[in-house]
Design a protein around this motif. Structure first.
Motif: not given
Lengths: 142, 221
Positions: B84-107
Motif C-alpha cells: 500500500a505504501h508503494k503509492v506514497d512516492d511517484p518516484i523513488a529508489t527501490v531495491d529490485l530484489s526486495e520489490s520482486l520478493n514482495l510481489m512473490v509473497e503477495l501473489t
C-alpha cells in the motif's frame, strides 16, 4: 442419525480442527485437501453433505461443484468461501450448490445447514425411489 | 502525457484490487483457523464442565497453533502494508530484489492456484533502480503472470536480476509458449506500463525466457 460429511479444503489446519469439532457433534467426517482427490472419494461412496472450499489450487470450487454434480446429481454441496462478496455464492447456487457460508464459519450455523442438506437429500432420494416404483408399476400395466 | 498517467493509474487501481482480493482471502483463511481453535477451546471447556478433565498439553497445542496463525497473518498484513505504501512516492529508489520478493509473497496464492511457485534468485550485490515503485510492481506482476501461464509444464518460475549498462534486466524462465507471451505483451496494460516506465520487453526463445529491461534512472516524461 449420523450424517456422513466430506470436507474439502486445501488448508490442513482447517481440515484437522473442523473434522475434530464436527466429529464431537456426532458427524462422520472424511477430508480431502484437493478437489481431484475428493472426486475419487465421491465416485466410491455417497455423502450426506459435501463442504467445499471455493478457492483451491488446481481444480477450483466452481469446477469441482460441476464435476461432483455430474457424478452425483443429488449431492448436497455447501460452499465455504473466503470471498466477502456474494457473487460467487450466487453463481454456485445457480450451478446447483445447496448453500454457501463465508469463512470464518460459525460451526452451529454450518451444522444447521448440513442437517438441512441431509433432509433435502433424503427427500430427493425418496422422490426418485417413488418415481421408480410408479414407473415400474406403469410398465407392468398396474 | 496526462492522459497516459490517468490510464496508468487506472491499470494500477485494477492491480491494487486484484492483490487486495487475494491477500484478504489469505487473511480470512487464517482467521478461519483461529476461529475454529477458539471454538475448540469452548468445546473443551464445556466438556470440562461436564466432568472431563482438561489436558494442559492439548491446550498448549491450541495456543501454539493460534500464535502460529497470528504470526502468519501478521506477515501477510505487513506485506500488504508495504504494498500500500508503494503509492506514497511517484518516484523513488527501490531495491529490485526486495520489490520482486514482495510481489512473490503477495501473489503466492495466485501462483499456487496455478500449481506453481516463483523464486527470485538473490543478486550478488543489491540492485537499486530509481522508478515509479507502484508501476514497477504492476509491470513485474504482468511479466510473472505471463511467465507462469506460458510455462504449463514448469512447477517453478525462476527470476534473475542482471545489471547491464545503465539498465537492469529482470529475467524469468522457463517459458515455453511464446505465442501466449506475444499476445499478452501486445495487450494495452502491458504496452502502457512498458511505455510509461520506458522499459523494454524481450523474448529469448532459445533461452526459454522472457525479460524486462528497466532503466536504472527513470524520471516521469
Amino acid at each position: 442419525m449420523t450424517e456422513n460429511v466430506l470436507l474439502i479444503d486445501d488448508e490442513q489446519d482447517f481440515l484437522d480442527i473442523m473434522s475434530e469439532r464436527m466429529a464431537a457433534r456426532g458427524f462422520e467426517v472424511s477430508t480431502s485437501m484437493s478437489a481431484e482427490d475428493a472426486l475419487g472419494m465421491i465416485k466410491k461412496g455417497a455423502y450426506d453433505a459435501i463442504i467445499l472450499d471455493l478457492q483451491m489450487p488446481g481444480m477450483d470450487g466452481i469446477e469441482a461443484l460441476k464435476a461432483i454434480k455430474e457424478i452425483q446429481p443429488e449431492a448436497q454441496i455447501i460452499l465455504l468461501t473466503g470471498h466477502a462478496s456474494v457473487e460467487k455464492g450466487v453463481e454456485a447456487i445457480k450451478l446447483g450448490a445447496t448453500d454457501f457460508i463465508e469463512k470464518p464459519a460459525d460451526l452451529e450455523s454450518l451444522t444447521r445447514k448440513i442437517k438441512n442438506a441431509h433432509a433435502e437429500k433424503i427427500m430427493i432420494v425418496e422422490k426418485k425411489e417413488k418415481e421408480a416404483v410408479l414407473d415400474a408399476l406403469k410398465r407392468f400395466g398396474m | 502525457m496526462e492522459n497516459n498517467q490517468g490510464r496508468v493509474a487506472e491499470a494500477g487501481t485494477r492491480f491494487f484490487g486484484r492483490i487486495s482480493a487475494t491477500v484478504s482471502h489469505e487473511i480470512k483463511n487464517g482467521l478461519a483457523v483461529i476461529n475454529e481453535n477458539a471454538g475448540l477451546l469452548k468445546d473443551l471447556i464445556l466438556m470440562a464442565e461436564q466432568g472431563r478433565p482438561l489436558d494442559p498439553a492439548r491446550i498448549q497445542r491450541i495456543a501454539d497453533k493460534v500464535l502460529e496463525r497470528v504470526d502468519k497473518a501478521d506477515h501477510v498484513v505487513r506485506n500488504l502494508n508495504q504494498f500500500a505504501h508503494k503509492v506514497d512516492d511517484p518516484i523513488a529508489t527501490v531495491d529490485l530484489s526486495e520489490s520482486l520478493n514482495l510481489m512473490v509473497e503477495l501473489t503466492g496464492r495466485l501462483a499456487s492456484n496455478r500449481g506453481k511457485t516463483i523464486r527470485v534468485a538473490a543478486p550478488a550485490s543489491p540492485v537499486q533502480i530509481t522508478t515509479d515503485p507502484f508501476a514497477l510492481l504492476n509491470l513485474c506482476w504482468c511479466a510473472m503472470e505471463t511467465a507462469m501461464d506460458a510455462a504449463p509444464e514448469a512447477p517453478e518460475i525462476t527470476v534473475d536480476i542482471n545489471t547491464l549498462s545503465n539498465t537492469v534486466e529482470v529475467r524469468m524462465g522457463a517459458v515455453e509458449d511464446f505465442d501466449l507471451v506475444s499476445g499478452k505483451f501486445s495487450e494495452e496494460t502491458e504496452k502502457l506500463l512498458l511505455s510509461y516506465l520506458r522499459a523494454e520487453f524481450v523474448q529469448d526463445v532459445p533461452g526459454k525466457a522472457i525479460a524486462l529491461v528497466l532503466p536504472e534512472k527513470w524520471s516521469p516524461a
